[in-house]
Design a protein around this motif. Structure first.
Motif, mmCIF file in Angstrom:
data_model
loop_
_atom_site.group_PDB
_atom_site.id
_atom_site.type_symbol
_atom_site.label_atom_id
_atom_site.label_comp_id
_atom_site.label_asym_id
_atom_site.label_seq_id
_atom_site.Cartn_x
_atom_site.Cartn_y
_atom_site.Cartn_z
ATOM 1 N N ALA A 22 0.823 -1.203 0.000
ATOM 2 C CA ALA A 22 0.000 0.000 0.000
ATOM 3 C C ALA A 22 0.861 1.258 0.000
ATOM 4 O O ALA A 22 0.585 2.204 -0.744
ATOM 5 C CB ALA A 22 -0.931 0.005 1.215
ATOM 6 N N LEU A 23 1.914 1.285 0.804
ATOM 7 C CA LEU A 23 2.810 2.439 0.817
ATOM 8 C C LEU A 23 3.500 2.606 -0.536
ATOM 9 O O LEU A 23 3.662 3.731 -1.019
ATOM 10 C CB LEU A 23 3.852 2.291 1.927
ATOM 11 C CG LEU A 23 3.365 2.515 3.346
ATOM 12 C CD1 LEU A 23 4.463 2.191 4.341
ATOM 13 C CD2 LEU A 23 2.883 3.938 3.531
ATOM 14 N N GLY A 24 3.898 1.515 -1.133
ATOM 15 C CA GLY A 24 4.524 1.592 -2.450
ATOM 16 C C GLY A 24 3.587 2.158 -3.504
ATOM 17 O O GLY A 24 3.979 2.982 -4.333
ATOM 18 N N LEU A 25 2.330 1.747 -3.472
ATOM 19 C CA LEU A 25 1.357 2.276 -4.426
ATOM 20 C C LEU A 25 1.090 3.758 -4.198
ATOM 21 O O LEU A 25 0.923 4.528 -5.150
ATOM 22 C CB LEU A 25 0.052 1.482 -4.331
ATOM 23 C CG LEU A 25 0.106 0.065 -4.879
ATOM 24 C CD1 LEU A 25 -1.192 -0.669 -4.573
ATOM 25 C CD2 LEU A 25 0.374 0.080 -6.370
ATOM 26 N N ILE A 26 1.054 4.159 -2.932
ATOM 27 C CA ILE A 26 0.832 5.575 -2.624
ATOM 28 C C ILE A 26 1.983 6.416 -3.157
ATOM 29 O O ILE A 26 1.770 7.447 -3.810
ATOM 30 C CB ILE A 26 0.654 5.772 -1.110
ATOM 31 C CG1 ILE A 26 -0.688 5.200 -0.672
ATOM 32 C CG2 ILE A 26 0.760 7.244 -0.735
ATOM 33 C CD1 ILE A 26 -0.855 5.122 0.831
ATOM 34 N N PHE A 27 3.228 5.991 -2.890
ATOM 35 C CA PHE A 27 4.372 6.753 -3.366
ATOM 36 C C PHE A 27 4.475 6.719 -4.883
ATOM 37 O O PHE A 27 4.847 7.712 -5.512
ATOM 38 C CB PHE A 27 5.667 6.248 -2.734
ATOM 39 C CG PHE A 27 5.844 6.699 -1.318
ATOM 40 C CD1 PHE A 27 5.899 8.045 -1.012
ATOM 41 C CD2 PHE A 27 5.952 5.781 -0.299
ATOM 42 C CE1 PHE A 27 6.062 8.478 0.291
ATOM 43 C CE2 PHE A 27 6.123 6.189 1.010
ATOM 44 C CZ PHE A 27 6.177 7.543 1.305
ATOM 45 N N ALA A 28 4.149 5.603 -5.494
ATOM 46 C CA ALA A 28 4.214 5.507 -6.952
ATOM 47 C C ALA A 28 3.202 6.441 -7.604
ATOM 48 O O ALA A 28 3.505 7.109 -8.599
ATOM 49 C CB ALA A 28 3.962 4.069 -7.392
#
Length: 77
Positions: free
Chosen positions: A39-45
């Motif tokens: 989820a954090l990766g998708l937010i930053f991406a």
């Protein structure tokens, strides 16, 4: 101003919890950290994707142009 303070506090708490989540995700015996990391990766991406930012800007520009055209059609004030 209060909204920025709350947002900043949430951001700081999230940064403080991040090392614990990373350690938990690396440990193979416990579950639950992997989903948070995805989820954090998708937010930053999505936040730092230049193509998405350009598309959003284009959509906003088109929406503004349509709004100006509707105002000139002689509708109710």
């Amino acid at each position: 101003m209060l909204e920025w303070i709350v947002a900043g506090a949430v951001f700081v708490v999230a940064l403080m919890l991040l090392p614990r989540l990373l350690a938990r995700a690396k440990d193979g015996t416990k579950k639950g950290g992997g989903g948070m990391m995805v989820a954090l990766g998708l937010i930053f991406a999505s936040a730092f994707d230049p193509a998405r930012a350009a598309a959003t800007e284009e959509l906003d520009r088109r929406k503004d142009a349509e709004g100006e055209d509707e105002g000139e059609s002689g509708g109710e004030p």
